[in-house]
Design an enzyme around this catalytic site. Structure first.
Site, PDB file in Angstrom:
ATOM      1  N   ASP A 721      43.481  40.809  43.552  1.00  0.00           N
ATOM      2  CA  ASP A 721      42.036  40.919  43.440  1.00  0.00           C
ATOM      3  C   ASP A 721      41.745  42.402  43.218  1.00  0.00           C
ATOM      4  O   ASP A 721      42.622  43.250  43.385  1.00  0.00           O
ATOM      5  CB  ASP A 721      41.328  40.363  44.679  1.00  0.00           C
ATOM      6  CG  ASP A 721      39.862  40.059  44.385  1.00  0.00           C
ATOM      7  OD1 ASP A 721      39.336  40.556  43.370  1.00  0.00           O
ATOM      8  OD2 ASP A 721      39.234  39.341  45.176  1.00  0.00           O
TER       9      ASP A 721
HETATM   10  C1  BGC Z   1      36.252  39.471  43.445  1.00  0.00           C
HETATM   11  C2  BGC Z   1      36.963  38.679  42.380  1.00  0.00           C
HETATM   12  C3  BGC Z   1      36.540  39.152  41.017  1.00  0.00           C
HETATM   13  C4  BGC Z   1      36.876  40.633  40.899  1.00  0.00           C
HETATM   14  C5  BGC Z   1      36.491  41.232  39.565  1.00  0.00           C
HETATM   15  C6  BGC Z   1      36.458  40.962  43.241  1.00  0.00           C
HETATM   16  O1  BGC Z   1      35.641  41.683  44.107  1.00  0.00           O
HETATM   17  O2  BGC Z   1      36.706  39.094  44.710  1.00  0.00           O
HETATM   18  O3  BGC Z   1      36.696  37.317  42.531  1.00  0.00           O
HETATM   19  O4  BGC Z   1      37.158  38.402  40.017  1.00  0.00           O
HETATM   20  O5  BGC Z   1      36.178  41.338  41.915  1.00  0.00           O
HETATM   21  O6  BGC Z   1      35.124  41.305  39.422  1.00  0.00           O
END
Ligand code: BGC
Length: 809
Positions: A721
C-alpha cells in the site's frame, strides 16, 4: 511514519472538459446500482409508487446525494452526479412536490454540503434543514406519500463512529422522522451511504417502506428513482447483518484500538455469530431483501458424489409482477472437534427474470473441498490441515440466512483430510488470547465458550532460509533486450540474469511520487520501467490508478457503484460485464492497473472503508472480487485487489496489530482473496498497512510467500500500500526496510520513495543486498521476475498518456 504521512492526497481537480461517457457503461452502472438496492420493508406494497403519485421529498440528501465514500476509493472526478430529487423529476413517473423541493434547493445552496479539503476530516453527515410542523402538515395535505432520505459517509482514514450523525441518527433526523410520520399516511425512508448503520429506529416510527441505497456512484440517484417508481425492481440482498444494537456485534469491544485488536469472535463473524448464538439480536438478517413480487423456493434434493454436492430447488414467482430472486444455500457442518457456525453460505445464484406464475429449476454446485475447515490446533489429529469431519452436512435453501430451510443432508462416516498444509502466520506465543468456541448448554442449545488460541510452533527464520530462491546465471552470448523477450526470441530469465543489482533494485520500486509524469495526470504512481536505464533496455512503465469505484485521475471518469452496492446484487456475472466496460475506460484514460477491488471483510460496521468492501462473508467477497478482476483483465489490463490482509479498521491502520487465529485468518479473512485468486488470477495484489499477528502486511513472508504464492499459486506481482512503515527485519539484522520487504516476497514499494513528503528514492534494497548476509541476488531476481513477467504478458500502454520524463534521483 505517522498516519499523516500516509494520508497522501493530491489535487485531482478535473483538468479537462471532456465529460463524454460510454453510454453502455452508464447504462450498466445505473442498472447495477438499482440491482444492489436493498428493500427491507414494504408494508401494504407502498412501493413501487404508482404512476402520477404525488410525493413529498424530505431530507437534504435528496439533493446532496452520497454517491461514494471518502478517500482514494471515492476520489474520482465524475462528469456529473445524479441525485434523487432531479432523477425523480426527470423520470416523469411521479409528481414531486414543487414547493418543498424549492425550499430544499434554496437551503442546500445556502448551506452547501462541503466535504472540506482536509484529508480524513470529512463530515460523516450534513446538517438537516429545519422544518416547522405546519410546513410538514401542509405538504401532507398536498401529497399522497413522503420519502425521507438519510445520508451517511465514511471513508479511508475516517471510520464511522458511535455518535449521532454517523452510526446513529441526529436529533434533527429524529425530529424530521416524527414530523413526517406524524403527518403522512405513507412514509418511505431511504438510507443512502456505504456502511451498516443503526436501524433500530425503523421499529419506532410508523414507516411503510425502508430501503438501503448503497452509494451507487454517479448514476445512483437515477437508479434509486428507477426502483421507487417501479421501472426496475430492487434486486439487492444484504451482504452484512443489521443487528438491533451495535453492542450486539461480536466485534464490539474489539474494534478501533490504536495498537492491538484481538479477533476474539474467531470464525463467528457477522451472521455466523448471530445465527449460532444470538438470532434474536438481528434486525435484518444477512441475505435479506425484498423485490416487488414474491417467490416460493422449494428444495428438490441434495445429491452428492466424491467431489461435489448439488443442491436443487424449484423457484416460482407467486406474485403478480415479473421478478428475479436470489437463491441462497447455507451449510451447517457437524461440530466435531472444530466449532462450526449454524449457517455458512455455501452457494448462491440468481434465477433471472421470471414472469408471474413461472418456475425455474436451480442447480447449485458446491465442492466438498470448499466445505473443509482448517484445524489450527490439531484437535482432529491433523494440525494445519483442511478437514471434513465425520457427521451430517445439512444444506439449507432460501431467501436469506434466517428463512433458509433444510433441504437435505449428506453424511460423511469418516474424517477426510482435504489438504495438508503447514502452519503459517499463526499467533505469536507472547500474544495469546481466548477465542470464541461453540459450546452447548444442558438443553443442547448453542452457547458461547472460550478457548486459548493456538500459537506459533515453527521458526519463520528457518523457513525463509530453507527456501531462498536461487540466482539465475547469465546466458552465453549477447545480452538480450526486453523487446526480444516480448517477441519471444529470448527467455525472461536470460534477460533477468543480465540485469545489474541497481536495475534489479529499481524494479522493486515504483516511481518516487504519486501522479508520476510517466502517466496521465492524477495517476497513483508508476512501476516497472521507472528509471531511464530500465527504459533504455526496453522495460516499459505501468501506470496505476485508484480504484475501486472508478478511475481516479485528474481527467473525468465514470463513478461506479461502490463495492457493497456491487456485492449486494449477488450477481457476479453482471459485475463482470460492468467491469469489462470499466476496463475499456481505463484503456482510454491511461490506466494499466486498477487499485481494486477492495476485498477486506466487513468485520465491524464502523470500518470507514466498508463501502469499498463487499461483505461480511468470504464467498460473496471472493466471487464478487473475482468478477471485478475478470471484467477488468478481460480488456488486457490488470486489477490489484487489496488490502492483503485484515485492513478492517482505518483508525491507526498502519499501527494496529491484528491478532487472529490461523483458522479465522484462513477461513474468513484470506478466504475471499483465495477464491478470487483461484477464479480470476489477478496480475497484482496490494498488501495492507496493519500488522497481522505481529508482522506488517508488507513484510509478511508467510502471507505472501508461504500462502499466496506457495499454496494458492499466485504468479503476479505484489505491491505495498502507498508507502510503508520502515522497519528492521527482526530475524535478519542485515536487512532493513525494503530489504526486509523483498525478502518477504513483496515485490514493489509504491511509490518508491522514503515517504510521501520526501520524493527521494529509498535505497533499502541495494543497501540490504550489499550488507554481509544480506538480500541475495536470487531474491532480487525473483521480485524482478514477478514485475517483468506481468509487463511481458500484459504489455501495459498507459505511458502513452505520459507527460514527460522523471528527473533521475
Ligand atoms: C490506500 C490504497 C490506495 C492507495 C493509493 C492508500 O492510502 O490505502 O487503497 O490504493 O492509497 O491511493
Amino acid at each position: 511514519m505517522t498516519d499523516g504521512l500516509l494520508s497522501q492526497s493530491f489535487t485531482s481537480a478535473a483538468a479537462d472538459t471532456d465529460r463524454s461517457v460510454d453510454p453502455d457503461l452508464v447504462a450498466r452502472a445505473r442498472a447495477m446500482a438499482a440491482k444492489g438496492t436493498v428493500l427491507l420493508r414494504n408494508e401494504n406494497d407502498v412501493l413501487p409508487f404508482t404512476a402520477g403519485t404525488r410525493l413529498a421529498l424530505f431530507g437534504r440528501i435528496q439533493k446532496d446525494w452520497i454517491a461514494v465514500g471518502y478517500g482514494s476509493g471515492g476520489d474520482v472526478n465524475p462528469p456529473y452526479v445524479t441525485n434523487l430529487l432531479d432523477s425523480l423529476r426527470e423520470s416523469g413517473r411521479v409528481e414531486v412536490d414543487l414547493q418543498l423541493a424549492q425550499q430544499y434547493e434554496a437551503w442546500c445552496e445556502q448551506n452547501p454540503a462541503d466535504p472540506g479539503e482536509h484529508w480524513g476530516a470529512w463530515p460523516r453527515h450534513y446538517p438537516e434543514m429545519p422544518l416547522d410542523d405546519d410546513a410538514v402538515r401542509e405538504a401532507a395535505g398536498r401529497n399522497e406519500a413522503a420519502v425521507v432520505v438519510i445520508g451517511r459517509a465514511a471513508g479511508e482514514d475516517r471510520d464511522a463512529e458511535l455518535a449521532g450523525g454517523s452510526y446513529y441518527l441526529t436529533d434533527a433526523e429524529h425530529a424530521l422522522l416524527s414530523q413526517v410520520t406524524g403527518a403522512f399516511d405513507r412514509t418511505v425512508v431511504i438510507v443512502d451511504g456505504g456502511n451498516v448503520i443503526d436501524l433500530s429506529w425503523t421499529e419506532n416510527y410508523p414507516l411503510d417502506g425502508v430501503m438501503i441505497a448503497w452509494a451507487g456512484g454517479m448514476e445512483g440517484g437515477r437508479a434509486t428513482a428507477d426502483v421507487l417508481t417501479g421501472a426496475v425492481e430492487p434486486g439487492g440482498r444484504l451482504t452484512a447483518t443489521f443487528a438491533r444494537r451495535y453492542q450486539d456485534h461480536p466485534s464490539a469491544g474489539h474494534f478501533g484500538d490504536a495498537d492491538v485488536t484481538a479477533y476474539v469472535e474467531d470464525v463467528f463473524v457477522g451472521y455466523r455469530y448471530f445465527e449460532t448464538f444470538a438470532p434474536e439480536k438481528v434486525l435484518f438478517p444477512f441475505g435479506s431483501g425484498l423485490g416487488y413480487t414474491r417467490f416460493d423456493i422449494k428444495p428438490t434434493g441434495v445429491h452428492a458424489d466424491e467431489g461435489t454436492i448439488l443442491v436443487r430447488a424449484r423457484v416460482t414467482n407467486t406474485g403478480d409482477r415479473p421478478g428475479d430472486e436470489v437463491v441462497q444455500v447455507y451449510v451447517h457442518k457437524p461440530s466435531g472437534e472444530l466449532s462450526q457456525p449454524l449457517r455458512a453460505l455455501a452457494a448462491f445464484g440468481r434465477t433471472g427474470e421470471l414472469a408471474p406464475g413461472e418456475s425455474r429449476e436451480m442447480e447449485l454446485p458446491i465442492a466438498w473441498a470448499d466445505l473443509a475447515s482448517y484445524d489450527d490446533a490439531g484437535a482432529t489429529g491433523h494440525r494445519s490441515a483442511y478437514v471434513l469431519e465425520a457427521g451430517s452436512y445439512r444444506f439449507h435453501v432460501g431467501h436469506d440466512v434466517r428463512s433458509a430451510h433444510d433441504a437435505g443432508g449428506v453424511d460423511i462416516t469418516e474424517l477426510r483430510v482435504v489438504q495438508q498444509l503447514e502452519e503459517a502466520a499463526a499467533v505469536d506465543p507472547a500474544h495469546g488470547f481466548e477465542r470464541i468456541v461453540l459450546e452447548h448448554d444442558e438443553n443442547g442449545d448453542p452457547r458461547i465458550g472460550y478457548a486459548p488460541v493456538p500459537t506459533r510452533t515453527t521458526s519463520l527464520k528457518q523457513r525463509i532460509l530453507d527456501r531462498l530462491p536461487e540466482a539465475v546465471d547469465p546466458p552465453v552470448g549477447d545480452e538480450p533486450t526486453f523487446e526480444e523477450v516480448l517477441e519471444g526470441t529470448a527467455g525472461l530469465d536470460d534477460f533477468i540474469a543480465t540485469l545489474t543489482p541497481r536495475e534489479l533494485a529499481d524494479l522493486t520500486y515504483g516511481d518516487v511520487t504519486m501522479d508520476s509524469p510517466l502517466g496521465a495526470a492524477g495517476n497513483a504512481g508508476a512501476l516497472g520501467g521507472v528509471s531511464r536505464a530500465l527504459r533504455d533496455r526496453g522495460v516499459i512503465p505501468a501506470i496505476t490508478t485508484d480504484g475501486p469505484s472508478g478511475i481516479r485521475l485528474s481527467t473525468h471518469a465514470s463513478l461506479l457503484p461502490c463495492g457493497t452496492a456491487l456485492a449486494s446484487t449477488w450477481d457476479p456475472q453482471a459485475v463482470q460485464g460492468l467491469c469489462a466496460r470499466h476496463g475499456q475506460e481505463m484503456s482510454r484514460k491511461g490506466s494499466d492497473i486498477l487499485l481494486g477491488p477492495g476485498m477486506n471483510i466487513q468485520r465491524d460496521p464502523l470500518c470507514g472503508r466498508n463501502f469499498e468492501y463487499f461483505s461480511e462473508d468470504p464467498l460473496v467477497s471472493g466471487l464478487t472480487g473475482a468478477a471485478q478482476v475478470n471484467g477488468i483483465q478481460s480488456q488486457g489490463l490488470a486489477a490489484c485487489p487489496k488490502h492483503f490482509a485484515c485492513n478492517n479498521q482505518e483508525f491507526k491502520r498502519s499501527q494496529v496489530d491484528v491478532r487472529v487465529s490461523e483458522r479465522a485468518l484462513r477461513e474468513i479473512y484470506l478466504r475471499g482473496f483465495e477464491l478470487m485468486v483461484r477464479e480470476s488470477s489477478p496480475w497484482a495484489i496490494m498488501t495492507s498497512y496493519n500488522k497481522i499477528n505481529g508482522v506488517w502486511g508488507h513484510y509478511h513472508y508467510d502471507l505472501i510467500t508461504s500462502i499466496l504464492r506457495g499454496e494458492w499459486g499466485f504468479t503476479g506481482l505484489v505491491m505495498t500500500d502507498w508507502w510503508m512503515r520502515m522497519a528492521q527485519d527482526p530475524d535478519f539484522p542485515a536487512l532493513h526496510d525494503s530489504g526486509y520487504r523483498v525478502r518477504a516476497g513483496v515485490d514493489v514499494l509504491m511509490p518508491g520513495s522514503i515517504h510521501s513528503q520526501q520524493p527521494v528514492r529509498d535505497e533499502g534494497v541495494l543497501e540490504s543486498h550489499r550488507a554481509q548476509d544480506g538480500l541475495t541476488l536470487g531474491e532480487m531476481q525473483e521480485a524482478a521476475r514477478h514485475v517483468l513477467g506481468y509487463l511481458a504478458a500484459v504489455r501495459p500502454q498507459g505511458h502513452r498518456m505520459g507527460r514527460g520524463e522523471r528527473e533521475e534521483h
